[in-house]
Motif scaffolding. Structure first.
Motif, PDB file in Angstrom:
ATOM      1  N   GLU A 124     -10.720  -0.101  -4.758  1.00 47.91           N
ATOM      2  CA  GLU A 124     -10.484  -1.485  -5.170  1.00 47.91           C
ATOM      3  C   GLU A 124      -9.807  -2.311  -4.074  1.00 47.91           C
ATOM      4  N   ARG A 125      -8.830  -1.741  -3.403  1.00 46.49           N
ATOM      5  CA  ARG A 125      -8.066  -2.508  -2.410  1.00 46.49           C
ATOM      6  C   ARG A 125      -8.663  -2.414  -1.011  1.00 46.49           C
ATOM      7  N   ARG A 154      -8.289  -0.290   1.295  1.00 46.03           N
ATOM      8  CA  ARG A 154      -7.270   0.093   2.275  1.00 46.03           C
ATOM      9  C   ARG A 154      -7.338   1.599   2.507  1.00 46.03           C
ATOM     10  N   GLU A 192       0.835  -1.200   0.000  1.00 45.33           N
ATOM     11  CA  GLU A 192       0.000   0.000   0.000  1.00 45.33           C
ATOM     12  C   GLU A 192       0.874   1.256   0.000  1.00 45.33           C
TER      13      GLU A 192
END
Length: 336
Positions: free
Chosen positions: A162-163, A165, A75
């Protein structure tokens, strides 16, 4: 010995577990999970002669912590790619910084959101670049958005579509309304480069940030883990120049208290003037270790007192009253 103190003693001296009963093992891991320190505990226990069931728990916790570490570093890389065209200094903070720099607090550490520090006069550019790269606002409420932008030390939190995070973009390490105002340009100026172009705070400033986060900007939730970060950083590099650096940032008293608490809880080697626990420190220690054998929080009134204290530290009384009243009105829904 309370379950919270038992965890602290085992982190300090892992060999204590050799004589543990089944109940003590259960309570130890319950508290460690609740404090987000299961991976840290597992690494401390690794290599000891353990019951088979405990060995499995240790192996699982170590594997899980490694997955968390890799995800956090990935990330950070995604943020680096998004911000590279700006040629702005991007300083990693907290757990991701420890992992990227290979520092001892990262061993087994749970890492949550990605926290970065950027210059305040470049934060608008950083925001635009992150939004273009797929991050979205977590707090769409106009009041919350305005509150963060006007008074806080960071942008409203963002999450990647999408992630899934989150990233917290800081321009300093304490709210602008707080009584203490650390020197953010000095933090950036003393930061150190990583091989990939990102940066991390100097070791002294990592300790300053840990102390600010623990004692000047919160209710001590997660305090055992944050104090373990402090312990590891001190054990790695000592305290030379630390008092002066903390004084520069307005956190001398908080640094001394963190040292006393860390010495009492984890046996951290600090100067003698930072070893004697005060009566008020004992309340902090009670708050830090407020867990039962199931990992549940205890000492409700004490926790509430520290919660109120955290708000008191963050803003002046009149502003605090106005803010709490606004939040109450926005959250209130009449019935019927």
């Amino acid at each position: 010995m309370t379950p919270g103190w038992r965890l602290a003693h085992v982190l300090r001296d892992p060999s204590l577990v050799i004589a543990f009963s089944a109940r003590e093992w259960t309570e130890l891991f319950a508290v460690a999970r609740a404090e987000q320190m299961a991976g840290t505990l597992a690494h401390r226990l690794q290599g000891l002669a353990l019951p088979v069931q405990i060995e499995r728990l240790v192996d699982d916790a170590i594997a899980s912590a490694e997955q968390v570490r890799l995800a956090a570093l990935w990330e950070a890389e995604m943020a680096r790619r998004a911000l590279a065209p700006l040629e702005v200094p991007v300083v990693l903070l907290k757990g991701t910084a420890f992992a990227a720099a290979g520092l001892s607090p990262s061993v087994g550490r749970n890492i949550g959101d990605l926290d970065i520090l950027v210059p305040r006069d470049r934060i608008d550019e950083v925001e635009v670049a992150l939004l273009a790269a797929g991050w979205e606002w977590v707090k769409p409420d106009p009041y919350d958005d305005a509150y963060y932008r006007r008074w806080m030390h960071e942008l409203p939190p963002l999450i990647h579509r999408e992630r899934d995070r989150m990233i917290d973009v800081h321009h300093t390490i304490l709210p602008l309304t707080a009584r203490i105002t650390p020197d953010a340009p000095a933090l950036l100026a003393a930061s150190e480069p990583l091989e990939n172009g990102l940066r991390h705070l100097s070791r002294s400033d990592m300790l300053v940030h840990a102390v600010a986060h623990l004692l000047a900007d919160g209710d001590l939730a997660g305090g055992m883990r944050n104090l373990w970060d402090f312990h590891c950083l001190v054990q790695d590099g000592g305290v030379d120049g630390l008092a002066e650096r903390a004084r520069h940032h307005g956190l001398a008293a908080e640094m001394a208290r963190a040292a006393r608490l860390s010495h009492a809880l984890y046996g951290t080697e600090v100067p003698s003037e930072w070893q004697r626990v005060t009566p008020l420190d004992r309340l902090y220690l009670r708050r830090l270790t407020a867990r039962d054998g199931w990992g549940r929080q205890t000492r409700r009134l004490l926790r509430q007192a520290f919660y109120i204290r955290s708000h008191w530290l963050r803003m002046p009384p009149l502003m605090l009253a106005r803010h709490l009243w606004t939040k109450y009105r926005k959250g209130y829904r009449s019935v019927g």
